[in-house]
Motif scaffolding. Structure first.
Motif, mmCIF file in Angstrom:
data_model
loop_
_atom_site.group_PDB
_atom_site.id
_atom_site.type_symbol
_atom_site.label_atom_id
_atom_site.label_comp_id
_atom_site.label_asym_id
_atom_site.label_seq_id
_atom_site.Cartn_x
_atom_site.Cartn_y
_atom_site.Cartn_z
ATOM 1 N N GLU A 59 0.819 -1.214 0.000
ATOM 2 C CA GLU A 59 0.000 0.000 0.000
ATOM 3 C C GLU A 59 0.854 1.265 0.000
ATOM 4 O OE1 GLU A 59 -0.126 -1.661 4.300
ATOM 5 O OE2 GLU A 59 -0.256 -2.429 2.253
ATOM 6 N N ASN A 60 2.153 1.146 0.283
ATOM 7 C CA ASN A 60 3.044 2.307 0.292
ATOM 8 C C ASN A 60 3.858 2.426 -0.997
ATOM 9 O OD1 ASN A 60 2.334 3.202 2.904
ATOM 10 N ND2 ASN A 60 3.677 1.663 3.824
ATOM 11 N N ILE A 61 3.514 1.611 -1.984
ATOM 12 C CA ILE A 61 4.253 1.646 -3.248
ATOM 13 C C ILE A 61 3.420 2.356 -4.307
ATOM 14 C CG2 ILE A 61 5.241 0.232 -5.101
ATOM 15 C CD1 ILE A 61 5.855 -1.901 -3.032
ATOM 16 N N VAL A 62 4.033 3.308 -4.992
ATOM 17 C CA VAL A 62 3.393 4.013 -6.102
ATOM 18 C C VAL A 62 4.257 3.827 -7.345
ATOM 19 C CG1 VAL A 62 2.249 5.709 -4.633
ATOM 20 C CG2 VAL A 62 4.554 6.186 -5.517
ATOM 21 N N LYS A 63 3.676 4.123 -8.507
ATOM 22 C CA LYS A 63 4.395 3.969 -9.771
ATOM 23 C C LYS A 63 4.881 5.335 -10.238
ATOM 24 C CE LYS A 63 1.789 -0.078 -11.350
ATOM 25 N NZ LYS A 63 0.777 -0.196 -10.294
ATOM 26 N N GLY A 64 6.111 5.363 -10.718
ATOM 27 C CA GLY A 64 6.683 6.617 -11.185
ATOM 28 C C GLY A 64 7.483 6.427 -12.460
ATOM 29 N N VAL A 65 7.578 7.489 -13.242
ATOM 30 C CA VAL A 65 8.362 7.493 -14.481
ATOM 31 C C VAL A 65 9.492 8.495 -14.314
ATOM 32 C CG1 VAL A 65 8.332 7.971 -16.959
ATOM 33 C CG2 VAL A 65 6.352 6.886 -15.880
ATOM 34 N N GLU A 66 10.733 8.074 -14.548
ATOM 35 C CA GLU A 66 11.879 8.959 -14.401
ATOM 36 C C GLU A 66 11.876 9.989 -15.539
ATOM 37 O OE1 GLU A 66 16.547 8.658 -13.083
ATOM 38 O OE2 GLU A 66 15.752 7.118 -14.428
ATOM 39 N N GLU A 68 13.727 13.123 -15.337
ATOM 40 C CA GLU A 68 15.117 13.552 -15.387
ATOM 41 C C GLU A 68 15.898 12.674 -14.419
ATOM 42 O OE1 GLU A 68 14.970 17.617 -14.237
ATOM 43 O OE2 GLU A 68 14.245 18.350 -16.180
ATOM 44 N N LYS A 69 17.212 12.738 -14.498
ATOM 45 C CA LYS A 69 18.038 11.903 -13.625
ATOM 46 C C LYS A 69 17.704 12.180 -12.167
ATOM 47 C CE LYS A 69 21.438 9.012 -12.879
ATOM 48 N NZ LYS A 69 21.337 7.587 -13.291
ATOM 49 N N GLY A 70 17.157 11.154 -11.490
ATOM 50 C CA GLY A 70 16.822 11.286 -10.079
ATOM 51 C C GLY A 70 15.510 11.972 -9.798
ATOM 52 N N HIS A 71 14.762 12.339 -10.839
ATOM 53 C CA HIS A 71 13.476 13.020 -10.650
ATOM 54 C C HIS A 71 12.378 12.231 -11.354
ATOM 55 C CE1 HIS A 71 16.366 16.248 -9.822
ATOM 56 N NE2 HIS A 71 15.402 16.819 -9.099
ATOM 57 N N TYR A 72 11.330 11.899 -10.600
ATOM 58 C CA TYR A 72 10.250 11.054 -11.107
ATOM 59 C C TYR A 72 8.923 11.794 -11.121
ATOM 60 C CZ TYR A 72 13.170 6.874 -10.904
ATOM 61 O OH TYR A 72 14.141 5.949 -11.130
ATOM 62 N N VAL A 73 8.078 11.422 -12.048
ATOM 63 C CA VAL A 73 6.687 11.870 -12.062
ATOM 64 C C VAL A 73 5.833 10.683 -11.628
ATOM 65 C CG1 VAL A 73 4.764 12.658 -13.477
ATOM 66 C CG2 VAL A 73 7.059 13.570 -13.882
ATOM 67 N N VAL A 74 5.047 10.858 -10.563
ATOM 68 C CA VAL A 74 4.217 9.775 -10.031
ATOM 69 C C VAL A 74 2.908 9.714 -10.820
ATOM 70 C CG1 VAL A 74 2.952 8.930 -8.013
ATOM 71 C CG2 VAL A 74 5.233 9.950 -7.738
ATOM 72 N N SER A 76 -0.811 7.712 -10.977
ATOM 73 C CA SER A 76 -1.724 6.890 -10.174
ATOM 74 C C SER A 76 -2.273 5.729 -11.002
ATOM 75 C CB SER A 76 -2.888 7.739 -9.650
ATOM 76 O OG SER A 76 -3.735 8.128 -10.725
ATOM 77 N N ASP A 77 -2.817 4.731 -10.299
ATOM 78 C CA ASP A 77 -3.428 3.589 -10.982
ATOM 79 C C ASP A 77 -4.612 4.029 -11.827
ATOM 80 O OD1 ASP A 77 -1.589 1.873 -9.877
ATOM 81 O OD2 ASP A 77 -2.874 1.289 -8.193
ATOM 82 N N GLU A 78 -5.366 5.021 -11.346
ATOM 83 C CA GLU A 78 -6.510 5.516 -12.108
ATOM 84 C C GLU A 78 -6.063 6.160 -13.418
ATOM 85 O OE1 GLU A 78 -5.928 6.096 -8.922
ATOM 86 O OE2 GLU A 78 -7.522 4.841 -8.026
ATOM 87 N N GLU A 79 -4.978 6.918 -13.360
ATOM 88 C CA GLU A 79 -4.447 7.557 -14.572
ATOM 89 C C GLU A 79 -3.927 6.524 -15.562
ATOM 90 O OE1 GLU A 79 -2.840 11.870 -12.931
ATOM 91 O OE2 GLU A 79 -1.733 10.047 -12.417
ATOM 92 N N ILE A 80 -3.346 5.459 -15.042
ATOM 93 C CA ILE A 80 -2.852 4.389 -15.912
ATOM 94 C C ILE A 80 -4.011 3.690 -16.596
ATOM 95 C CG2 ILE A 80 -1.673 2.154 -15.954
ATOM 96 C CD1 ILE A 80 0.118 3.205 -13.705
ATOM 97 N N ARG A 81 -5.074 3.410 -15.818
ATOM 98 C CA ARG A 81 -6.244 2.755 -16.395
ATOM 99 C C ARG A 81 -6.898 3.629 -17.460
ATOM 100 N NH1 ARG A 81 -6.933 0.596 -11.084
ATOM 101 N NH2 ARG A 81 -8.144 2.429 -10.434
ATOM 102 N N ALA A 82 -6.940 4.928 -17.234
ATOM 103 C CA ALA A 82 -7.552 5.831 -18.198
ATOM 104 C C ALA A 82 -6.761 5.900 -19.501
ATOM 105 C CB ALA A 82 -7.680 7.227 -17.583
ATOM 106 N N ALA A 83 -5.449 5.679 -19.409
ATOM 107 C CA ALA A 83 -4.602 5.754 -20.598
ATOM 108 C C ALA A 83 -4.680 4.494 -21.445
ATOM 109 C CB ALA A 83 -3.149 6.012 -20.193
ATOM 110 N N HIS A 84 -5.147 3.391 -20.847
ATOM 111 C CA HIS A 84 -5.261 2.151 -21.613
ATOM 112 C C HIS A 84 -6.266 2.324 -22.747
ATOM 113 C CE1 HIS A 84 -2.673 -0.651 -19.650
ATOM 114 N NE2 HIS A 84 -3.246 -0.507 -18.464
#
Length: 328
Positions: A59-66, A68-74, A76-84
């Motif tokens: 429950e403390n794990i989120v998904k992120g895309v790097e 820039e080096k060392g900087h991630y954009v988080v 959400s699962d809802e945003e991922i589902r909407a993009a499918h």
């Protein structure tokens, strides 16, 4: 009975062909499990914080895309589902192209298309049209919430759908950075003639059954042999050397002469993998069941011996106790 994984329709123009999708391949391989050699417990994967080394709850794990080096954009699962992409249950053919124009580098996973809901006649119509025109259909399709580019093509009396790799997933030849000599080599006509003769001498009909995964066969033979010898480890808990040959061609003419002089044999088997597989196999080798059943048998015998020994020890202890009481 073939396993249907998807039902929908092939569509182009106003034509609508009800079809079912059936996997055309099966994945085989050796399933190696990780074990702790000290206790023979299974070894699993743990989710840990790579900075602190602490275990992390899901429950403390989120998904992120790097970004820039060392900087991630988080995300959400809802945003991922909407993009499918929305599943449409349609193999939507958007164009027809010459079959020879599609490089095999783009071919990914094959599936059989079978006619469904009385679509046999229009299915046959598409198949014969593709055969007689030498064309294949380029299509869009969504499988398991993932968008694919695909090609619909005839194979004998059936239609096959191959998912394709996207253009940005296929590297061009320029990626190799080959030397000019390899690209515009000034070939010796005599060497080229001998090479052609060698190819002709070794040419045979394609028979895929004659090529075997020798690595899997050897590993399972070893498993069976060790199991027969009783070399089985009881696993607790809840739950390879590669022969890489290389050769520097010093005299191409001499190499071709020797190849032609020797009696042509079968094509050498490909180098075997080191046993690792990117995906878990869908089916395990039958020999594994045999080894497992033998392991179960060995465990039963061991348990029986252990029980028998315990019973004898208990009886002996009782007898000794009775003698002591009488003596007193």
């Amino acid at each position: 009975m073939p396993r249907t994984i998807w039902k929908g329709a092939v569509s182009f123009g106003l034509v609508h062909i009800p079809v079912a999708l059936v996997p055309a391949t099966t994945r085989q391989g050796i399933d190696f499990d990780w074990l702790d050699k000290r206790s023979m417990d299974r070894v699993g994967y743990k989710r840990i914080n790579k900075t602190t080394g602490e275990d992390i709850d899901s429950e403390n794990i989120v998904k992120g895309v790097e970004y820039e080096k060392g900087h991630y954009v988080v995300i959400s699962d809802e945003e991922i589902r909407a993009a499918h992409p929305k599943a449409t249950q349609t193999v939507d053919i958007v164009a027809f192209v010459d079959a020879k124009d599609i490089s095999f580098l783009y071919i990914d996973t094959p599936y059989y298309l079978t006619p469904d809901r009385r679509g046999e006649k229009v299915y046959a119509l598409l198949r014969e049209t593709l055969i007689q025109t030498g064309k294949v259909g380029i299509a869009n399709v969504v499988l398991r919430n993932k968008q694919h580019l695909a090609v619909v093509m005839p194979l004998g009396k059936a239609l096959v759908m191959n998912t394709l790799r996207w253009a940005d997933e296929v590297r061009g030849v320029e990626y190799l950075e080959m030397k000019e000599e390899a690209l515009t080599a000034d070939l010796n006509p005599r060497e080229l003639d001998m090479a052609k003769r060698l190819v002709e001498d070794m040419t045979e009909k394609w028979k895929p059954d004659q090529y075997k995964d020798t690595f899997q066969d050897q590993i399972m033979e070893l498993v069976e042999s060790k199991a027969r010898e009783g070399k089985l480890e009881a696993v607790g808990g809840p739950e390879e050397a590669v022969d890489r040959r290389s050769a520097d061609v010093i005299d191409l003419t001499e190499l071709l002469k020797r190849s032609l002089a020797a009696k042509p044999g079968k094509a050498a088997p490909r180098d075997e993998d080191d046993g690792e597989d990117e995906e878990a196999p869908q089916e395990k080798a039958p020999a594994r069941k045999t080894a497992a059943s033998k392991a179960a048998g060995t465990k039963s015998k061991t348990a029986a011996k252990s029980t028998g020994g315990t019973t004898r020890k208990t009886s002996a202890a009782k007898s000794s106790s009775s003698k002591s009481k009488k003596a007193s």
